[in-house]
Design an enzyme around this catalytic site. Structure first.
Site, mmCIF file in Angstrom:
data_model
loop_
_atom_site.group_PDB
_atom_site.id
_atom_site.type_symbol
_atom_site.label_atom_id
_atom_site.label_comp_id
_atom_site.label_asym_id
_atom_site.label_seq_id
_atom_site.Cartn_x
_atom_site.Cartn_y
_atom_site.Cartn_z
ATOM 1 C CE LYS A 3 -29.881 -13.956 -27.137
ATOM 2 N NZ LYS A 3 -29.280 -15.325 -27.263
ATOM 3 C CE LYS A 27 -23.633 -7.469 -25.058
ATOM 4 N NZ LYS A 27 -23.394 -8.872 -25.069
ATOM 5 C CE LYS A 82 -29.647 -8.194 -34.323
ATOM 6 N NZ LYS A 82 -28.332 -8.573 -34.222
#
Ligand code: TRP
Length: 331
Positions: A201, A116, A198
Site C-alpha cells: 500500500k 523500515k 510484493k
C-alpha cells in the site's frame, strides 16, 4: 491453557493507508473462510501503525475505513472478533512484560526492522524496534494456535514462538506456542509494475497497487500499464513470466476460477485481451463490495457498535492469560 473449545486464530492488518487487493487475496479472503471453524480475532493493529508517523486525524478516519472494508468483504462481526488493538489495553500490558523476555540481539536480526529503519532514518523509534514484541503479545494473549500471515511476517511469528517457549520454560505451561497458518489457497499478490516484489500500500508508484476502493476507470488504467513480458502467451510460469502469472493469480482469486481454466480460455488471445479480462473480473468483484462498503462507511453508529461489542468480548478472552502471567512464579 485454553480459552475456548475451537482453536484460536489471530491476525492483524495495520489500518494506515488504504487496503489493497494484496491484503484481500493474501489475507482477508482466507479469513472469511476460517470464521466457522475457529475462534477468530482479526485486529486493526493501530498501535503497530504508529511506529511510523501518522497524521492523527487522517489515521482516525483510516481506522474506520479499514473496519468498513473488513465488514464489506464478508467478515461477520457476530462470528469473529473485529477490533482495534488500542481498545484492548491488555495488548500493551502484556507487551511490556514480554519486552523483559525478548533480547536486543534477536530483535536486531528482524529484517522488517532493518528495512523500515533504513526507510525512516529520521524516526528510528524504540517502538519500531520492539514492534515484534507487541505482535507477540497480540498473539500470545489469546492462546492463539494459528496465525495466518504472509511470508514477510513469518520471522515475527517465529519470535513470538521463541518468547512463548522461553517464558514457559521458566514459569510452566502459560502460553500456547503459536504456528504460522498456511491457507489452502495461499496467494501472494505482486506489484503490477515490478512483479517480483510484493504489492504494497505504500509503493511510490501508485500504478503498482490496486486499492480495494479504486474506481473501475482506475483499475482499467492500472491493468493496461501492468508489466508483462516480451512474449505474447498467457501461461502460468512464476519464474520466467512473473507479471502474467501475477495477473492470472489475481483473476483466479477474484472470480473463484482455477488458473488452468483461465489459461485455456485465453489461449491465442494476446496480452491486450487478457488484461481486459482481468480488469473486467476485478471490476465485477469489486463493485458490489464497494457498494456494501459505502453503506457501512456512512453508518458511523453501526461501526462504533461493532467495535464496542467486539472489544468487550475480546477483553474477556484476554483477561485469563494476563492474570495468569501476573501471578506466575518460577517452577
Ligand atoms: N505485523 C503485521 C503486518 O504488518 C500485522 C500484525 C500485527 C499481526 N500483530 C499481528 C499479524 C499479530 C498477525 C498476528 O502484516
Amino acid at each position: 491453557m485454553k480459552t475456548t473449545d475451537k482453536p484460536v486464530i489471530f491476525s492483524g492488518i495495520q489500518p494506515s493507508g488504504e487496503l489493497t487487493l494484496g491484503n484481500y487475496i493474501g489475507a482477508l479472503k482466507n479469513w472469511v473462510n476460517l470464521q466457522e471453524e475457529y475462534t477468530c480475532l482479526f485486529s486493526l493493529v493501530d498501535l503497530h501503525a504508529i511506529t511510523v508517523r501518522q497524521n492523527s486525524k487522517e489515521f482516525h478516519k483510516q481506522c474506520y475505513d479499514a473496519l468498513a472494508v473488513y465488514l464489506a468483504v464478508g467478515l461477520d462481526p457476530e462470528k469473529n472478533n473485529i477490533f482495534l488493538q488500542s481498545h484492548v489495553p491488555a495488548h500493551s500490558q502484556l507487551a511490556w512484560i514480554l519486552n523483559c523476555y525478548a533480547y536486543v540481539g534477536e530483535l536486531n536480526r528482524m529484517t522488517q526492522f532493518k528495512d523500515k529503519s533504513g526507510k525512516n532514518k529520521d524516526n528510528i523509534n524504540v517502538g519500531l524496534f520492539t514492534y515484534p514484541v507487541l505482535m507477540a503479545a497480540d498473539i500470545l494473549l489469546y492462546q492463539t494456535k494459528l496465525v495466518p500471515v504472509g511470508a514477510d511476517q513469518k520471522q515475527h511469528v517465529e519470535i513470538a514462538r521463541d518468547i512463548a517457549i522461553r517464558f514457559n520454560n521458566i514459569y510452566g505451561d502459560i502460553f500456547t506456542v503459536p504456528e504460522v497458518y498456511h491457507p489452502p489457497l495461499g496467494a501472494r499478490i505482486m506489484s503490477l509494475q515490478e512483479p517480483t516484489k510484493k504489492m504494497s500500500k505504500s509503493d511510490d508508484d501508485a500504478g503498482a497497487t490496486i486499492f480495494l476502493l479504486d474506481s473501475p476507470d482506475v483499475i482499467v488504467k492500472k491493468l493496461k500499464r501492468a508489466v508483462t513480458d516480451s512474449e505474447a502467451e498467457v501461461v502460468y510460469d512464476q519464474k520466467n513470466k512473473p507479471g502474467v502469472s501475477n495477473l492470472l493469480t489475481i483473476m483466479a482469486a477474484v472470480s473463484d476460477r482455477s488458473v488452468d481454466d483461465i489459461v485455456s480460455e485465453m489461449q491465442g488471445q494476446g496480452y491486450g485481451k487478457f488484461k481486459t479480462a482481468v480488469a473486467d473480473s476485478l471490476v465485477e468483484f469489486l463493485q458490489p463490495m464497494q457498494e456494501r462498503y459505502k453503506k457501512l462507511r456512512d453508518d458511523q453508529a453501526y461501526l462504533d457498535s461493532v467495535l464496542k461489542t467486539c472489544a468487550e468480548r475480546v477483553v474477556k478472552l484476554g483477561e485469563t492469560t494476563l492474570k495468569t502471567v501476573y501471578i506466575t512464579e518460577e517452577r
